[in-house]
Design a protein around this motif. Structure first.
Motif, PDB file in Angstrom:
ATOM      1  N   THR A 248     -13.117  23.480  44.986  1.00  0.00           N
ATOM      2  CA  THR A 248     -12.089  23.312  43.971  1.00  0.00           C
ATOM      3  C   THR A 248     -12.786  23.350  42.618  1.00  0.00           C
ATOM      4  O   THR A 248     -13.735  22.604  42.392  1.00  0.00           O
ATOM      5  N   GLN A 250     -12.844  23.782  38.235  1.00  0.00           N
ATOM      6  CA  GLN A 250     -12.150  23.514  36.967  1.00  0.00           C
ATOM      7  C   GLN A 250     -12.023  24.812  36.198  1.00  0.00           C
ATOM      8  O   GLN A 250     -12.969  25.588  36.095  1.00  0.00           O
ATOM      9  N   THR A 256      -7.077  23.077  37.733  1.00  0.00           N
ATOM     10  CA  THR A 256      -8.056  23.264  38.799  1.00  0.00           C
ATOM     11  C   THR A 256      -7.448  24.158  39.860  1.00  0.00           C
ATOM     12  O   THR A 256      -6.242  24.121  40.103  1.00  0.00           O
TER      13      THR A 256
END
Lengths: 333, 550, 96, 231
Positions: A248, A250, A256
C-alpha cells in the motif's frame, strides 16, 4: 446414454461442488414452493369450483397471515443471500500463491500466456490440483471468461484487469466460452481448458517456452528504457520498483492505493494519474506504444521484483519498501 | 356472408366505435378507447414481427452448426427480437392498450386527463416504430438489445444510432402515457372513488407509471450519450480515453431493470381482477396487494446492478445489490400468496380468462423463484449470460406479462368490441399457450445450468437435444398465439353481441354499455361501494342468456 | 390569487436580490482554497438558490398543495438512489 | 351534472372531460410537476456521469474547468435569475389581470432568454477556436493542473469534461429554446387577451417550466465553471 443429453454440467473444480450445493438447496426450496402453490391452486380450483346454490364466502384478508408469508420468505431469502455471498467471496478471492496466467481477449480469440512463458491460443493447459489465477484484459469489446465445468465466469474488460481463479480437480478437456456478446463471431470464441495430471503437465510445460513472462517483461523494460529512471538503487527519477508490488503506497496528493496489477497497468498507460509521494509526474505515457501482451509482460516483471516465491528472479530481501525509496528520493532533492 | 347480416343486431346503440367513421376519425381521435385500439393494432403488428424473429432464432438453434443464417444475421435477429419485443411490444402492451382503455372507465372518468397528449404518445410510438422498421430494413443492428459499450460505440458496424433514436422516441411515448395515468388517477376519479376503492388494476398502473416516469428519462439520456460517443468519439464510455464501460451498464440497468416491472406490474393488476371475478370474491388482502405494487415499483429501482455481478463491479456493491434484490422478491411473493388465498372458499368458474390466470400463477411462480437463483451471487456467476437467464426472464415476461395480457384481452374483449369470442377456442388456445410455453422455455433452464451461453448461433453438440425440445415448443407456442388473433378478428364480425356485464363482474367499466359510449358513461357515476363487492353481486345471479359459454 | 399584491411583489424582488447575491457569493467562495469544502460550499449555495426558486417563484410554499411537493421529493429521492448506489460501486472497487 | 355543463357553457377553456375549472387547473399543475420530475431524472443520468468522472479525474477536470470563462458563466446565471423574476412577475400580472404588465414581462423574459443563448453562443464559439470541442480536432496539451504546477492535465480526461460540458449545457440550451417557443406562444395569447384572473393556467405552467430550467442552470454553473478555481 446422456452423452448427447447431459442434464448436469461436469464438475471439475473445487468451486463446482460449492455452487452445486447451493443450487441443489435452491432447487429444493423452489421446488417446495412451486409444489405448495400449485397444490393449493389445483386443490382450491377443484374443491371450490362453482356449484349452483353454493356461494363464495366473503373473506377480507388477514394481517397475521400476510405478516407470516412476508417474514418467513424473507428469512429464507436471507439464508440464500448469505450462502450465495459466501460462495461469491470464494470465487472472487484468489489464493495468494496461485500460478498466474495472463489472458488477453480479442475479437474473437483467447490469447493466454503462462507466467512461465508458454503462450497458447484458445487453449489453456493446467495441472490438476493447483490454484490458477487468470489476470485478464480485453483488446476491444467486453468479453467474458466462462468455464462451465469450473462454475467460473468473469467479464473481461478493455482498459483494466479483472481476475478469476480456479483449482481443477479432474483431468479432461472442458469448454471455455465467451459469455459476453462481443460481435459477429461471438459464438465462435470457444476454446478449451485442458486439465492434465501434474506429471503430464510438466512434460507439456517443458516444450516450447521462450522463458518466463517476467523475463520477456524485463526485456521490454530494457528496450523501452524504463531502467534509466526506475533504478534498483532508488537513485532514479522514478520510484524503485523492487518490492513495490502488493504494497500500500502513499500518493503525491495524499491518497493511498494498493500497488496491484491494475495500478501498475494504469501507471504505465496514464502515469500522471497516481504519482507516488515524493516523485514528479515526469514519466511519458506508453498508451499506444506497448501492446497488451507487452503490458502483461511488464506487469509480470514488476511483480517478479517483489515475489517471495522460489523460482522467481528476485528475492524479497533485496528490495526496499517504497516508503523508504521515496524517503531516499526526497533526500536527493 | 348472409350470416353476417343476420348476426348484426338490428338496433345498435351509439358507441365509441360507431359514432364516427372514416380514417380521419381514428387518426385524429382523442378518445382514449380509440387510441387504445390504435395501440392494439400497432403492438400486435410488432408482436408478430418480434415473434417471427424468435421463430428464425429457434430454427437456427435446431442444429449445433450455424446453417440457417449467417453469424451476423443471427446477431441481428436476436437484437431486433429483443428490441422489438421489449420496447415496442412488452412495455406498451398492457398499459397502452388495456390501461388506456380501462383506466378512465374503471375510475369513472370521461377520458384521460390529457387526451391530446395521449394521441401524441401514440404518434411518438409510431414514429419510433417506423424508425425501428427502417433500421431493420436497411441493415439492422447487432449490439443485442442491451447496447453494451464499447462494442456498440466503437466496434459494431450496424445502425446503432438509428436504433437508439427509435427507442429514445418510443421512450417518450412511454413517459407521456405514465404521466397521463398518474394525473388521471389523481385528478379524475369519480365522486366516491377513494384510493381504498380503486381496483387493483389501477394500483398496478399507478405503480407502473412511477417507473415509466422516473426510469425512462435515464435510458433516454444514456442513449443520447451512446449516440454522441459513437458519432463524435467523446471518450465517455471508451476505456482508451479514460471512460468506464461499466458506467453505461449502471445507467442502462437503472432503467432496464425497473422496466421489467413496467411489463409485469400491469399484468399482475389484470390477474387480480380476473381471479376476484372468477372466484366471485373480494381479493384476499386488498391493501397488501395494492401496496405491494407500489413496493415493487420503488424497490425495483434499488437492484439494478444484479445484472452486473460478473461485469467487474465492486464486490461490496455486488453484496448490497444482491441483498436488495431479495427485498424486491418479498412483495411479489405476497401477491402470489394473496391470489392463491383469494380462491379459498370461492366459487370458481373456469372461463378462458381464469385459465390464463391459472397459467400466470404457475409460470410467474417459476419465473420468480428462478430469480432467487440469479440473485444469489455464487450461482449468478455460473448462470448469468447463459440460457438460464433467458428462461428466467421469458417466464416473467412471456409467462407472466403475456399470459396476463391475453387473459385481460379475453376478459375485457366483450367490453372493447361489444362481441363475444368463441369460448371453446379460447380455452383451447390457453392450453396450447401453456404447454407450448413450458416446452419452449423449461429446457432452457437446464441448458443454462449445463453452460450454454446466450447469443450463440452455433453450439457444441451436447446441447442439441434440449434445443430441439425448445424449438418444438416454440412452434406450439406460435400456434397458441395465432389462434386468439384469428378468433378475435372472427368475433368482431360473427361473434354474438356482448351484454354490458357478461361476467357479472364488479367494477365501473362493467356498469356502462358494451362497447361504451364516447364519453364512457351516460351519467356521471357516483361510487358508493367498496372494490370487488362480489358478495353483493352474487346475490343477483347472472341471467341465463348473458354469460359467454357457461 | 394573491390577496396582498404589494407584499408578493416585495417578496419576489427580495428573492431576486438574494439570488443575485448568492451568485456573487458562490463565485467569490470558489476563489478561496477550502480544500474539499469548495465543492460542498458551491453545492450548498446552489441548493439554497434552487430551494428559493422552487419555494417562492414556483410557489411550492403556501399556495401549492402537498402533492406537488411529494412529486419533487420523490424525484429527488430517486435521483439520490441513482447517484448513491452507482457510487457504492465506484467507491469500493478495490478488492483483495 | 347540470352544474358542470353550466360552467362549461360559461368557460370556453374548460375541456369536456373535466367537471370544473379547478379540476382542470389541478390536472395541469400536477401534470407539469410530474413532467418536471421526469426532467430531473433526465438530467440525473448526466449528473451521475459527471459525479463518476469528476471523482476519478478531479485534477484534469479542474484544469479543463479553469479554461471556461467564469465571468460569462456568472453573467448568464444573473441573466437567468433576472428572467425568473420577470416570469414570476408575469404570472402575478396574469393572476391580477394586468394585461400590459403581463405582456411586458413576457417580452422581457424572451429578451433575457435570448441574451442567455447569445452569451452561450459566444462561449461555444470560443471553444471551437481553442479546439476544446471533443472530437478529432480536440487539443488540450500542456495545460497545467491547478495546485500541481509540475503536472499536465491528461487531454483524454479533459475531453470527457468538455464532452459533458457540451452535452449538459447543450441540453440545457435546448430546453431554453423550447421555453422561448412556449413564451412566444404565451405572448401571442396574452396579446389576444386570452388570460384572465380566472384563466391563466398556461402562464403559470410555462412559468414552472422556465423556473425549472433556471434551477438546472443554477447547478450547472458551479458544477462546470467552479471546479478547483482558487489560485
Amino acid at each position: 446414454m446422456f452423452d448427447n443429453f447431459p442434464l448436469w454440467p461436469q464438475r471439475a473444480s473445487t468451486m463446482a461442488g460449492n455452487v452445486d450445493a447451493l443450487y441443489i438447496f435452491l432447487l429444493m426450496v423452489s421446488g417446495l414452493m412451486t409444489l405448495l402453490i400449485s397444490v393449493c391452486v389445483v386443490f382450491f380450483a377443484a374443491k371450490f369450483r362453482h356449484r349452483p346454490g353454493v356461494q363464495a364466502e366473503p373473506i377480507e384478508g388477514s394481517t397475521p397471515l400476510e405478516l407470516t408469508w412476508s417474514i418467513i420468505p424473507m428469512g429464507v431469502f436471507l439464508v440464500i443471500f448469505s450462502w450465495g455471498a459466501v460462495v461469491f467471496f470464494q470465487e472472487r478471492t484468489p489464493p495468494r500463491d496461485a500460478t498466474e496466467v495472463y489472458v488477453v481477449a480479442k475479437q474473437w480469440m483467447w490469447k493466454l500466456e503462462h507466467a512461465e512463458g508458454q503462450r497458447e491460443i484458445n487453449e489453456l493447459h493446467v495441472p490438476v490440483g493447483r490454484d490458477v489465477k487468470m489476470i485478464m484484459t480485453s483488446q476491444d469489446a467486453i468479453h467474458s471468461f466462462y468455464v462451465p465445468a469450473f462454475r467460473i465466469k468473469q467479464d473481461v474488460l478493455p482498459g483494466r484487469y479483472t481476475v478469476a481463479w480456479f483449482r481443477a480437480t479432474k483431468p479432461g478437456t472442458y469448454h471455455l466460452f465467451c459469455a459476453e456478446y462481443c460481435g459477429t463471431q461471438h459464438s465462435g470464441m470457444i476454446g478449451s481448458v485442458v486439465v492434465m495430471e501434474p506429471a503430464q503437465y510438466e512434460v507439456w510445460m517443458s516444450g516450447g517456452s521462450t522463458g518466463p513472462l517476467s523475463a520477456s517483461g524485463e526485456k521490454v523494460f530494457a528496450e523501452l528504457g524504463c531502467a534509466t529512471c526506475h533504478r534498483p538503487d532508488g537513485q532514479g527519477r522514478g520510484p524503485n520498483l523492487q518490492g513495490l508490488f502488493g504494497k500500500t503506497v502513499q500518493l503525491e496528493d495524499g491518497r493511498t492505493v494498493t500497488a496491484d496489477e491494475n495500478y501498475i497497468r494504469e501507471s504505465i498507460l496514464d502515469p500522471g494519474a497516481k504519482v507516488l509521494k515524493g516523485f514528479k509526474p515526469v514519466m511519458p505515457t506508453f498508451q499506444g506504444i506497448v501492446s497488451e501482451e507487452q503490458l502483461n509482460a511488464l506487469v509480470a516483471y514488476v511483480k517478479s521484483l517483489s515475489s517471495t516465491r522460489p523460482g522467481n528472479a528476485m528475492a524479497a530481501g533485496s528490495t526496499s519498501p517504497p516508503a523508504k525509496a521515496s524517503a531516499q528520493r526526497s533526500q536527493v532533492q | 356472408m348472409s350470416m353476417a347480416t343476420a348476426s348484426i343486431p338490428t338496433v345498435e346503440r351509439e358507441n365509441y366505435l360507431n359514432k364516427h367513421y372514416g380514417v380521419g376519425s381514428w387518426l385524429f381521435t382523442t378518445d382514449h378507447k380509440r387510441i387504445a385500439l390504435l395501440y392494439l393494432l400497432s403492438i400486435t403488428f410488432f408482436f408478430f414481427i418480434g415473434g417471427f424473429f424468435a421463430l428464425l432464432i429457434r430454427l437456427e438453434l435446431l442444429t449445433p452448426a450455424g446453417d440457417l443464417v449467417q453469424a451476423d444475421s443471427y446477431n441481428k435477429l436476436f437484437t431486433m427480437h429483443g428490441m422489438v419485443m421489449v420496447f415496442f411490444f412488452l412495455i406498451p402492451s398492457i398499459p397502452a392498450v388495456l390501461g388506456n382503455f380501462l383506466v378512465p372507465l374503471m375510475i369513472g372518468a370521461k377520458d384521460l386527463a390529457f387526451p391530446k397528449i395521449n394521441l401524441l404518445s401514440w404518434y411518438l410510438y409510431i414514429i419510433g416504430g417506423v424508425m425501428m422498421l427502417h433500421c431493420m430494413l436497411t441493415g439492422g443492428v447487432d449490439t443485442g438489445w442491451t447496447f453494451y459499450v464499447p462494442f456498440s460505440t466503437a466496434f459494431s458496424n450496424t445502425k446503432v444510432v438509428e436504433a437508439g433514436l427509435a427507442i429514445f422516441v418510443a421512450g417518450f411515448s412511454s413517459i407521456l402515457t405514465g404521466l397521463n395515468f398518474v394525473v388521471t388517477i389523481h385528478r379524475l376519479r369519480a365522486p366516491g372513488m377513494s384510493w381504498s376503492r380503486l381496483p387493483l388494476f389501477i394500483w398496478a398502473h399507478y405503480a407502473t407509471s412511477i417507473i415509466q416516469l422516473l426510469g425512462t428519462p435515464v435510458i433516454a439520456i444514456t442513449l443520447v450519450l451512446v449516440a454522441a460517443e459513437r458519432a463524435l468519439h467523446l471518450g465517455i464510455f471508451d476505456p482508451k480515453l479514460g471512460g468506464d464501460p461499466l458506467l453505461f451498464q449502471h445507467l442502462f440497468w437503472f432503467y432496464s431493470h425497473p422496466a421489467v416491472y413496467i411489463m409485469i406490474l400491469p399484468s399482475m393488476g389484470i390477474i387480480s381482477e380476473i381471479i376476484a371475478c372468477f372466484s366471485r370474491k373480494r381479493i384476499f388482502g386488498y391493501s397488501f396487494v395494492a401496496f405491494s405494487s407500489i413496493a415493487i415499483a420503488v424497490f425495483g429501482f434499488l437492484v439494478w446492478a444484479h445484472h452486473m455481478f460478473v461485469a467487474g463491479i465492486s464486490v461490496y456493491a455486488a453484496l448490497v445489490f444482491s441483498l436488495l434484490s431479495y427485498l424486491v422478491a418479498v412483495p411479489s411473493a405476497v401477491k402470489v400468496f394473496n391470489w392463491t388465498a383469494t380462491m379459498y372458499k370461492g366459487s370458481i368458474y373456469y372461463d378462458a380468462p381464469m385459465l390464463y390466470a391459472f397459467g400466470f400463477l404457475g409460470l410467474f411462480t417459476v419465473g420468480g423463484l428462478t430469480g432467487l437463483f440469479l440473485a444469489a451471487l455464487g450461482i449468478d456467476v455460473h448462470v448469468t449470460d447463459t440460457y438460464f437467464v433467458i428462461a428466467h426472464f421469458h417466464y416473467i415476461m412471456v409467462g407472466g406479462a403475456v399470459m396476463g395480457y391475453l387473459g385481460g384481452m379475453h376478459f375485457w374483449w366483450p367490453k372493447i368490441s361489444g362481441r363475444l369470442y368463441p369460448e371453446g377456442w379460447a380455452k383451447l388456445a390457453a392450453l396450447i399457450v401453456f404447454i407450448g410455453f413450458n416446452l419452449t422455455f423449461f429446457p432452457q433452464f437446464i441448458l443454462g445450468y449445463i453452460g450454454m451461453p446466450r447469443r450463440y448461433y452455433q453450439y457444441p453438440p451436447e446441447f442439441q437435444v434440449l434445443n430441439v425440445l425448445s424449438t418444438a415448443g416454440a412452434t406450439i407456442l406460435g400456434v397458441g398465439y395465432l389462434l386468439p388473433m384469428v378468433y378475435f378478428l372472427w368475433s368482431m364480425r360473427y361473434g354474438k353481441p356482448a351484454p354490458d356485464n357478461p361476467w357479472n363482474a364488479a367494477g365501473l367499466e362493467w356498469k356502462t354499455a358494451s362497447p361504451p359510449p364516447t364519453f364512457n358513461f351516460d351519467e356521471e357515476p357516483v361510487v358508493t361501494w367498496e372494490a370487488y363487492n362480489y358478495d353483493e353481486l352474487n346475490r343477483f345471479p347472472v341471467k341465463e342468456e348473458t354469460p359467454v359459454a357457461r | 390569487m394573491s390577496a396582498h399584491p404589494s407584499s408578493s411583489l416585495k417578496l419576489y424582488f427580495g428573492i431576486w436580490i438574494t439570488l443575485l447575491a448568492c451568485t456573487g457569493l458562490t463565485v467569490w467562495a470558489a476563489s478561496l482554497d477550502l480544500g474539499r469544502f469548495n465543492a460542498a460550499v458551491a453545492l450548498t449555495i446552489a441548493t439554497f438558490k434552487a430551494i428559493l426558486v422552487a419555494l417562492f417563484f414556483m410557489h411550492l410554499k403556501g399556495a401549492s398543495e402537498k402533492l406537488s411537493k411529494l412529486v419533487v421529493v420523490a424525484s429527488l429521492f430517486f435521483l439520490l438512489i441513482l447517484l448513491a448506489l452507482s457510487m457504492s460501486d465506484y467507491a469500493t472497487r478495490t478488492w483483495t | 351534472m347540470p352544474d358542470s355543463q353550466l360552467t362549461a357553457a360559461h368557460n370556453p377553456a374548460l375541456l369536456h372531460h373535466f367537471a370544473e375549472p379547478q379540476q382542470q387547473r389541478d390536472a395541469a399543475s400536477l401534470g407539469t410537476w410530474v413532467f418536471l420530475g421526469t426532467e430531473i431524472m433526465f438530467f440525473g443520468g448526466l449528473f451521475c456521469t459527471y459525479l463518476v468522472y469528476r471523482r476519478g479525474y478531479f485534477g484534469d477536470w479542474g484544469a479543463a474547468s479553469k479554461t471556461l470563462d467564469v465571468t460569462l458563466g456568472a453573467t448568464n446565471t444573473a441573466v437567468l435569475i433576472c428572467s425568473s423574476l420577470t416570469v414570476v412577475l408575469a404570472v402575478w400580472a396574469a393572476q391580477t389581470g394586468r394585461r400590459r404588465l403581463l405582456i411586458g414581462n413576457l417580452l422581457a423574459t424572451l429578451v433575457l432568454g435570448t441574451a442567455f443563448l447569445g452569451i452561450k453562443g459566444i462561449e461555444y464559439k470560443e471553444k471551437f477556436e481553442k479546439h476544446h470541442v471533443p472530437g478529432a480536432s480536440f487539443q488540450f496539451n500542456n495545460v497545467r493542473i491547478p495546485g500541481h504546477p509540475d503536472q499536465y492535465a491528461n487531454p483524454s480526461h479533459a475531453e470527457i469534461f468538455f464532452a459533458l460540458y457540451f452535452v449538459m449545457t447543450g441540453l440545457h440550451a435546448l430546453h431554453m429554446i423550447v421555453g422561448i417557443g412556449i413564451f412566444i406562444w404565451l405572448t401571442v395569447m396574452a396579446w389576444k387577451g386570452r388570460f384572465t384572473p380566472e384563466y391563466n393556467t398556461p402562464v403559470e405552467m410555462g412559468g414552472l417550466y422556465w423556473h425549472f430550467v433556471d434551477i438546472i442552470w443554477i447547478y450547472l454553473f458551479p458544477l462546470l465553471y467552479l471546479i478547483d478555481r482558487h489560485p
